[in-house]
Design a protein around this motif. Structure first.
Motif, mmCIF file in Angstrom:
data_model
loop_
_atom_site.group_PDB
_atom_site.id
_atom_site.type_symbol
_atom_site.label_atom_id
_atom_site.label_comp_id
_atom_site.label_asym_id
_atom_site.label_seq_id
_atom_site.Cartn_x
_atom_site.Cartn_y
_atom_site.Cartn_z
ATOM 1 N N ILE A 176 17.716 103.332 18.902
ATOM 2 C CA ILE A 176 17.892 103.437 20.352
ATOM 3 C C ILE A 176 18.096 104.876 20.807
ATOM 4 N N LEU B 15 13.435 108.499 18.510
ATOM 5 C CA LEU B 15 12.348 108.883 19.420
ATOM 6 C C LEU B 15 12.417 110.346 19.853
ATOM 7 N N ARG C 263 9.685 113.417 18.914
ATOM 8 C CA ARG C 263 9.007 114.234 19.927
ATOM 9 C C ARG C 263 9.284 115.722 19.750
ATOM 10 N N GLU D 104 5.173 106.543 19.231
ATOM 11 C CA GLU D 104 6.504 106.014 19.515
ATOM 12 C C GLU D 104 6.630 104.511 19.287
ATOM 13 N N ARG D 105 5.587 103.774 19.646
ATOM 14 C CA ARG D 105 5.682 102.322 19.468
ATOM 15 C C ARG D 105 5.686 101.928 17.999
ATOM 16 N N ILE E 60 9.270 102.311 16.867
ATOM 17 C CA ILE E 60 10.140 101.231 17.340
ATOM 18 C C ILE E 60 9.879 99.945 16.549
ATOM 19 N N LYS F 161 6.377 108.252 30.636
ATOM 20 C CA LYS F 161 7.018 107.398 29.649
ATOM 21 C C LYS F 161 6.019 106.470 28.978
ATOM 22 N N VAL F 162 6.427 105.990 27.798
ATOM 23 C CA VAL F 162 5.600 105.021 27.075
ATOM 24 C C VAL F 162 6.170 103.635 27.334
ATOM 25 N N TYR F 163 5.352 102.758 27.922
ATOM 26 C CA TYR F 163 5.827 101.399 28.178
ATOM 27 C C TYR F 163 5.217 100.431 27.183
ATOM 28 N N GLY F 164 5.919 99.306 26.990
ATOM 29 C CA GLY F 164 5.406 98.302 26.063
ATOM 30 C C GLY F 164 4.318 97.459 26.713
ATOM 31 N N GLY G 269 17.547 96.555 21.992
ATOM 32 C CA GLY G 269 17.356 97.988 22.245
ATOM 33 C C GLY G 269 15.884 98.334 22.325
ATOM 34 N N ALA G 270 15.094 97.790 21.380
ATOM 35 C CA ALA G 270 13.660 98.078 21.350
ATOM 36 C C ALA G 270 12.978 97.548 22.609
ATOM 37 N N LYS H 58 13.940 99.618 25.655
ATOM 38 C CA LYS H 58 13.237 100.912 25.602
ATOM 39 C C LYS H 58 11.811 100.760 26.124
ATOM 40 N N LEU H 59 11.142 99.701 25.665
ATOM 41 C CA LEU H 59 9.738 99.528 26.045
ATOM 42 C C LEU H 59 9.584 99.115 27.510
ATOM 43 N N ILE H 60 10.574 98.398 28.058
ATOM 44 C CA ILE H 60 10.497 98.007 29.472
ATOM 45 C C ILE H 60 10.776 99.206 30.372
ATOM 46 N N LYS H 61 11.869 99.931 30.034
ATOM 47 C CA LYS H 61 12.249 101.061 30.882
ATOM 48 C C LYS H 61 11.377 102.289 30.654
ATOM 49 N N GLY H 62 10.649 102.256 29.534
ATOM 50 C CA GLY H 62 9.822 103.413 29.196
ATOM 51 C C GLY H 62 10.603 104.332 28.275
ATOM 52 N N CYS H 63 10.059 104.547 27.059
ATOM 53 C CA CYS H 63 10.841 105.358 26.127
ATOM 54 C C CYS H 63 10.323 106.792 26.078
#
Lengths: 532, 37
Positions: free
Chosen positions: A91, A95, A99, A263-264, A267, A500-503, B28-29, B32-37
């Motif tokens: 968390i 990351l 970077r 990054e993904r 994670i 940002k990188v989003y899922g 946490g993962a 992170k992915l929803i808010k943008g990491c």
């Protein structure tokens, strides 16, 4: 062939496989980035394997499982205080560190604080001593375990492991470490097969939750058999904290983040690897707890807790399973040692020789750094292998010491450095130095039982607490130089970018599946205990 | 056969607490992915 014969055969085949496969991977190691950070192109699967395999040690699978046999499952799981460390690194740490595009973990210390070479120096010194102790601890533990299991003389085991690691890492560096870790992680996960075998042999749930507590009262209590964990609670918390710090910020695990493709992948890799191990370890430890059905007290055929797993392999399990477990324990040990020797040689060549001796060494060509790092893999292996053969101390002590030094140095500076703008170079430097001195002083004094009792909390806990407080207070009392301010602004923009990188839907699906798989495991395991 | 009474509920609570590290990691993962990491 006898059981012993099969075990020796497995051990030799395992080592030979890593030697040839690891060296062959050297053909994909062409640049300095390949050798240092596996070309920064590792996918999620490799990240999962390399992080978790490096995290699991041979002593963890064998000695700690033996503690579980003696004190109950809580006795075994206490050592894994670093469980929460995986969540923390995922968390908050991995990351931004990726970077930062660092080559070694100590790059952060220098660049974060405006080119502070003294901070890099203390970070490198801590790392070399901590990692060397950890490496020697791993090798000593492996030597002792293998000596017990396969009955090969200790020095032979030590030199064969050290030698094979040195040769294949000479050729393939971090690339070899990452890829061979995939094979090793798969082998480690296979130890869970011991659970169903022991489970059906010794009466299933009824045996586990009813017969076992009759043989060994307290085996399923939080405080363990005889409540032995109770009075030593602060010791266990200290050990858990040391391993948490090791998981979160130790160079050999932190550097796994540098190798990630994106990054993904990082994670997903950390999460899935963690789920797999968090299911396999309790199953494996429980399998070893079952040994109580056969032998339940120390002193007879089992003289020390370290002897439980070898006893189980030689006397209880079928030969094929013993061979799998031997390969698993070897993989756990080798996968921890391989990355440590890699980051150690990087520390000597890049950090000490290039950055400190040549003051940045920008004019030194990459090929030269590459070549020297390879040579230092061999030199360090020879030196540490020699130390491992002559050192008298118990391996657990060496590992604990090596793990602990990161708690009052790397942990506070990395966490505060990443998330608090106000921290100053002076505070970070003196916090690390005095924290380390305090830890060394206290842990030496605590060898005396009276002092240890007066301290009440473990030296690791005191020194870590002190370090955090010191850095906070000292940052308020000192000022940042303009270089520091500029360096952090530049680095912060890179570590916490605006885009940002989003899922994607696929990401959430797969993480949801992970959560479900783990929940099913938990309900199945704990639910049976409640019904029983 | 009379089973011994084991106060194992403390163990269960502790075990679940321990395993919550995994959920902390998964949540946490996802966050992170929803808010943008």
């Amino acid at each position: 062939m006898t059981t012993a014969g099969w075990l020796i055969f497995t051990f030799v085949v395992t080592l030979a496989f890593y030697l040839f496969f690891g060296s062959w991977l050297g053909r994909y190691t062409k640049s300095l980035e390949d050798y240092y950070v596996a070309g920064r192109k590792m996918p999620a699967l490799v990240i999962a394997a390399t992080f978790m395999a490096s995290w699991t040690s041979a002593a963890g699978l064998s000695g700690v499982a033996g503690c579980g046999w003696n004190w109950g499952l809580s006795g075994a799981l206490w050592f894994y205080g670093s469980y929460f460390g995986v969540a923390i690194i995922l968390i908050w740490v991995a990351l931004p560190m990726r970077r930062g595009m660092f080559l070694t973990a100590t790059d952060f210390f220098e660049e974060r604080f405006g080119g502070s070479s003294r901070l890099r120096t203390v970070a490198v010194i801590t790392m070399v001593f901590g990692m060397a102790a950890y490496y020697v601890g791993q090798i000593v533990a492996m030597g002792r375990i293998m000596e017990l299991i396969v009955n090969i003389p200790y020095a032979y085991v030590v030199w064969s492991i050290v030698g094979i690691l040195a040769i294949y890492i000479f050729f393939s560096g971090m690339m070899g470490v990452a890829i061979t870790d995939v094979v090793m992680f798969a082998t480690i996960l296979l130890v869970a097969v011991a659970f169903p075998v022991m489970f059906y042999k010794y009466g299933g749930w009824n045996g586990l939750f009813h017969t076992l507590p009759q043989i060994k009262p307290g085996i399923w209590r939080l405080s363990g058999t005889g409540g032995s964990l109770g009075p030593n609670l602060h010791y266990w918390i200290g050990a858990a904290l040391a391993y948490l710090a090791l998981t979160t910020t130790s160079p050999h695990l932190l550097s796994r983040a540098f190798t990630a493709k994106d990054e993904r992948s990082l994670i997903h890799g950390l999460t899935w690897g963690f789920i797999a191990l968090a299911i396999v370890l309790p199953l494996w430890f429980t399998a070893v707890v079952f040994v109580n059905m056969d032998v339940s007290s120390l002193g007879g055929v089992i003289k020390k807790v370290d002897h439980v797993v070898p006893y189980m392999m030689n006397n209880i399990l079928p030969v094929w399973l013993s061979c799998i477990i031997l390969a698993g324990i070897a993989a756990a040990g080798i996968s921890t040692a391989n990355v440590i020797i890699t980051v150690l040689s990087q520390a000597v060549v890049r950090d000490i020789w290039q950055k400190l001796w040549h003051k940045g060494g920008k004019d030194i060509p990459d090929e030269k750094v590459f070549k020297y790092t390879r040579i230092w893999v061999l030199i360090l292996s020879a030196v540490l292998g020699f130390i491992a053969t002559v050192i008298p101390a118990r391996s657990a002590f060496i590992i604990a010491w090596g793990a602990a030094v990161f708690a009052m140095t790397y942990l506070p500076v990395v966490m505060i450095g990443l998330y608090w703008d106000r921290v100053t170079e002076k505070a970070a430097f003196w916090g690390m130095v005095t924290g380390l001195i305090l830890f060394l002083g206290l842990s030496t004094a605590a060898l005396d039982k009276a002092v240890a009792q007066a301290l009440y909390l473990s030296p690791t806990l005191w020194a870590t607490l002190y370090s955090f407080v010191f850095i906070f207070v000292a940052s308020y009392l000192t000022k940042k130089s303009p270089e520091e301010v500029a360096a952090w602004e530049k680095m912060k923009a890179q570590m916490f970018p605006k885009e940002k990188v989003y899922g994607t839907v696929k990401d959430y699906w797969s993480l949801g599946v992970g959560a479900t798989v783990f929940t099913i495991f938990l309900v199945w395991f704990v639910g049976r205990m409640i019904i029983s | 056969m009379a089973y011994p009474v084991e106060p194992n509920n403390t163990f269960i609570a502790w075990f679940i607490f321990y395993c919550s590290a995994v959920y902390m990691c998964i949540v946490g993962a996802v966050v992170k992915l929803i808010k943008g990491c």
